[in-house]
Design an enzyme around this catalytic site. Sequence first.
Site, mmCIF file in Angstrom:
data_model
loop_
_atom_site.group_PDB
_atom_site.id
_atom_site.type_symbol
_atom_site.label_atom_id
_atom_site.label_comp_id
_atom_site.label_asym_id
_atom_site.label_seq_id
_atom_site.Cartn_x
_atom_site.Cartn_y
_atom_site.Cartn_z
ATOM 1 N N ASP A 9 0.787 -1.244 0.000
ATOM 2 C CA ASP A 9 0.000 0.000 0.000
ATOM 3 C C ASP A 9 0.816 1.290 0.000
ATOM 4 O O ASP A 9 0.500 2.228 0.737
ATOM 5 C CB ASP A 9 -0.963 0.004 1.187
ATOM 6 C CG ASP A 9 -1.949 -1.152 1.167
ATOM 7 O OD1 ASP A 9 -1.926 -1.946 0.204
ATOM 8 O OD2 ASP A 9 -2.730 -1.273 2.125
ATOM 9 N N ASP A 51 -4.886 -0.547 -1.812
ATOM 10 C CA ASP A 51 -6.304 -0.409 -1.520
ATOM 11 C C ASP A 51 -6.944 0.100 -2.815
ATOM 12 O O ASP A 51 -6.379 0.973 -3.489
ATOM 13 C CB ASP A 51 -6.528 0.621 -0.404
ATOM 14 C CG ASP A 51 -6.557 0.002 0.979
ATOM 15 O OD1 ASP A 51 -6.176 -1.160 1.129
ATOM 16 O OD2 ASP A 51 -6.952 0.721 1.918
ATOM 17 N N HIS A 62 -16.479 0.259 5.699
ATOM 18 C CA HIS A 62 -15.089 0.696 5.861
ATOM 19 C C HIS A 62 -14.981 2.223 5.843
ATOM 20 O O HIS A 62 -14.189 2.804 6.589
ATOM 21 C CB HIS A 62 -14.247 0.080 4.742
ATOM 22 C CG HIS A 62 -12.777 0.200 4.907
ATOM 23 N ND1 HIS A 62 -12.091 -0.336 5.980
ATOM 24 C CD2 HIS A 62 -11.842 0.787 4.124
ATOM 25 C CE1 HIS A 62 -10.799 -0.087 5.849
ATOM 26 N NE2 HIS A 62 -10.625 0.596 4.733
ATOM 27 N N LYS A 103 -6.996 -4.640 -3.399
ATOM 28 C CA LYS A 103 -7.772 -5.164 -2.271
ATOM 29 C C LYS A 103 -8.798 -4.146 -1.811
ATOM 30 O O LYS A 103 -8.630 -2.945 -2.030
ATOM 31 C CB LYS A 103 -6.851 -5.576 -1.119
ATOM 32 C CG LYS A 103 -5.986 -4.491 -0.557
ATOM 33 C CD LYS A 103 -4.957 -5.081 0.415
ATOM 34 C CE LYS A 103 -4.098 -4.029 1.058
ATOM 35 N NZ LYS A 103 -4.798 -3.130 1.958
ATOM 36 N N CYS A 145 -1.942 -2.499 7.705
ATOM 37 C CA CYS A 145 -1.875 -3.416 6.562
ATOM 38 C C CYS A 145 -0.576 -4.212 6.510
ATOM 39 O O CYS A 145 -0.590 -5.369 6.084
ATOM 40 C CB CYS A 145 -2.121 -2.654 5.273
ATOM 41 S SG CYS A 145 -3.807 -1.960 5.235
#
Length: 193
Positions: A9, A51, A62, A103, A145
């Site tokens: 990420d 992400d 989320h 993701k 993450c």
Amino acid sequence: MSKALFIIDVQNDFTEGGALGVEGGAAVAAGITRFLEAHAGDYNAIFASRDWHDADNDNGGHFATDSAPDFVRTWPVHCVAGTTGAEYHPALATGKVTFHIRKGQGVPAYSIFEGRTEAGSTVHNLLDEHGITDIDITGIATDYCVRASAKDALDHGQRVRILTDLVAGVAPESSAAALAELAHLGARLESSV
């Protein structure tokens, strides 16, 4: 021994000035690029996750849309697919990346193992196909993450090494706690130099 590198990420929204920017994120991006210049050949596969959230919904709760984010389960809008915030940080050179993993498409997702390639391959399958036994982990954020990805790699049976100078976290205390937890679970904590 077959070895992979995870780059977790390293995106504009997770670096300074982004929706959820962490201090040191840009330096991590540049550091990973320097590391790749010297060590990309040490790896059988290089995975980079992002992400990649939907723009038209709250991504399974989320995104905080009806109240202020609690920064535990709900977050400000970030890394929406196709936006500048979702792109890799410009200091991160991605030319040597073997697999790009997206993701969080409509659901909360922290670990790289929750993502897929654009063609639909899972990280589990790719690791198995390439006989990966060892994983080095870099990226953002140490306490979220990176932690989740390292735990899943350990659970999957890989030997895990966190390159501690190539990660950045949300907060010093939670990042230190995440690294201590991962070391307790069997990860090695080492500098990349």
